[in-house]
Design an enzyme around this catalytic site. Sequence first.
Site, PDB file in Angstrom:
ATOM      1  N   ASP A   1       0.850  -1.187   0.000  1.00 45.08           N
ATOM      2  CA  ASP A   1       0.000   0.000   0.000  1.00 45.08           C
ATOM      3  C   ASP A   1       0.895   1.250   0.000  1.00 45.08           C
ATOM      4  O   ASP A   1       1.832   1.348   0.799  1.00 45.08           O
ATOM      5  CB  ASP A   1      -0.851  -0.050   1.285  1.00 45.08           C
ATOM      6  CG  ASP A   1      -1.968   0.957   1.306  1.00 45.08           C
ATOM      7  OD1 ASP A   1      -2.429   1.372   0.223  1.00 45.08           O
ATOM      8  OD2 ASP A   1      -2.422   1.311   2.420  1.00 45.08           O
TER       9      ASP A   1
ATOM     10  N   ASN B   1     -10.244   0.553  -0.323  1.00 45.87           N
ATOM     11  CA  ASN B   1      -9.264   0.448   0.773  1.00 45.87           C
ATOM     12  C   ASN B   1      -9.869   0.865   2.110  1.00 45.87           C
ATOM     13  O   ASN B   1     -10.380   1.982   2.236  1.00 45.87           O
ATOM     14  CB  ASN B   1      -8.089   1.393   0.506  1.00 45.87           C
ATOM     15  CG  ASN B   1      -7.179   0.904  -0.598  1.00 45.87           C
ATOM     16  OD1 ASN B   1      -7.515  -0.011  -1.334  1.00 45.87           O
ATOM     17  ND2 ASN B   1      -6.022   1.520  -0.710  1.00 45.87           N
TER      18      ASN B   1
ATOM     19  N   GLU C   1      -1.434   6.088  -9.016  1.00 47.44           N
ATOM     20  CA  GLU C   1      -2.387   7.065  -8.463  1.00 47.44           C
ATOM     21  C   GLU C   1      -2.268   8.405  -9.166  1.00 47.44           C
ATOM     22  O   GLU C   1      -1.176   8.899  -9.408  1.00 47.44           O
ATOM     23  CB  GLU C   1      -2.161   7.255  -6.950  1.00 47.44           C
ATOM     24  CG  GLU C   1      -3.099   8.305  -6.349  1.00 47.44           C
ATOM     25  CD  GLU C   1      -3.220   8.268  -4.820  1.00 47.44           C
ATOM     26  OE1 GLU C   1      -2.809   7.278  -4.209  1.00 47.44           O
ATOM     27  OE2 GLU C   1      -3.753   9.243  -4.261  1.00 47.44           O
TER      28      GLU C   1
HETATM   29  O1  G3H Z   1      -3.160   4.944   3.644  1.00 54.81           O
HETATM   30  C1  G3H Z   1      -2.764   4.747   4.775  1.00 54.81           C
HETATM   31  C2  G3H Z   1      -3.098   3.492   5.497  1.00 54.81           C
HETATM   32  O2  G3H Z   1      -4.225   3.661   6.300  1.00 54.81           O
HETATM   33  C3  G3H Z   1      -1.916   2.988   6.247  1.00 54.81           C
HETATM   34  O3  G3H Z   1      -1.661   3.738   7.369  1.00 54.81           O
HETATM   35  O4  G3H Z   1       0.798   4.164   7.264  1.00 54.81           O
HETATM   36  O5  G3H Z   1      -0.441   4.330   9.434  1.00 54.81           O
HETATM   37  O6  G3H Z   1      -0.034   2.101   8.368  1.00 54.81           O
HETATM   38  P1  G3H Z   1      -0.252   3.587   8.162  1.00 54.81           P
HETATM   39  P1  13P Z   2      -9.000   4.792   5.584  1.00 57.10           P
HETATM   40  O1  13P Z   2      -8.105   5.610   6.448  1.00 57.10           O
HETATM   41  O2  13P Z   2     -10.211   5.559   5.171  1.00 57.10           O
HETATM   42  O3  13P Z   2      -9.338   3.472   6.164  1.00 57.10           O
HETATM   43  O4  13P Z   2      -8.189   4.504   4.208  1.00 57.10           O
HETATM   44  C1  13P Z   2      -7.226   3.486   4.137  1.00 57.10           C
HETATM   45  C2  13P Z   2      -6.437   3.517   2.877  1.00 57.10           C
HETATM   46  O5  13P Z   2      -6.737   4.196   1.918  1.00 57.10           O
HETATM   47  C3  13P Z   2      -5.246   2.656   2.818  1.00 57.10           C
HETATM   48  O6  13P Z   2      -4.524   2.845   1.649  1.00 57.10           O
HETATM   49 ZN    ZN Z   3      -4.527   4.856   0.905  1.00 58.69          ZN
END
Ligand code: G3H
Ligand code: 13P
Ligand code: ZN
Length: 334
Positions: free
Chosen positions: A99, A271, A151
Amino acid sequence: MAISYKSLGFVNTKNMFAKAVSGGFAVPAYNFNNMEQLQAIVLACLESQSPVILQVSKGARDYADQTLLTYLGQGAIEMMRRKAREMGVGEIPIALHLDHGDSYETCVSCIESGFSSVMIDGSHLSYEENIALTKKVVEYAHAHDVTVEGELGVLAGVEDEVSAEHHTYTQPEEVQDFVSRTGVDSLAISIGTSHGAFKFKPGQKPEIRLDILREIEKRIPGFAIVLHGSSSVPQDAVEAINKYGGKLADSIGIPETQLREAAKSAVCKINIDSDGRLVMTAKIREVLANKPGEFDPRKYLGPARDALKVMYKAKNENVLGSAGHAPEIVAASK
Ligand code: G3H
Ligand code: 13P
Ligand code: ZN
């Protein structure tokens, strides 16, 4: 030594997205950082017979170590197969996805350690730089039969350490050029969703720009679109967190009805991370508030895992529409 995702039992997203486009549903992409979240996601998707994309962010890699997460994912495949036999149901297709990949090197490192799909997020770069970076990742990934998400446009909110105050909506005029010049398999767009648990203030009217989505769809018909930032911020979880000692500001997420609408269109991947965090925290706070003497992690992580499973199943069934679609994707992947 490089590990192929195929030897681990993962699939790439090609057949998932082909079926999602023709079937009017979206594949859930749920983030995980630990064993309990992973078990909840995989078991919920097995029970609802949904395909699933397991997402690992840069933050998750830093927290749990990428190698450990790959092994956890591999273990989840074995668990899914055993449970499927026990339950007398079919196996489900599982992709392991990076991700918000921030560089070519990160994408390569994930592909070499068994990821079946990667996102290269060049959305903060100039248009031409985004194309050049994305194309470079696509060339490497496709040589390994790994699928790539790019993206265009910038979401408001915080993702990893990068934050943007306002949305920059995806420009429909750019998508066809971007997709054909990069060769990406799917495209994340910005139409008003945002990362994190604080998307809209109470009183604001939460709305995603389905009109921009339709414009994009017209320019690249049948192409797989991805929606990030799609948590709905369950109000009962926010209330429970605050009732049991937490202090969260009021907030509203993306209405599930709007996500359902998007999933019926070219949106093939949705997501969700924050909703899982909220539900898990709410349950842990509740257990610890009611049993202040409890110190066995299994006694609060177990109920949290159960609550997560209920939430993921409901998403698959009522929001993404992915429940019941695993068998056709498994058949297409043979
Ligand atoms: O897009 C972001 C996701 O929710 C991942 O969040 O970088 O805190 O693991 P994180
Ligand atoms: P949310 O913060 O809305 O759950 O989105 C998660 C996301 O886009 C991870 O890539
Ligand atoms: Zn995201």
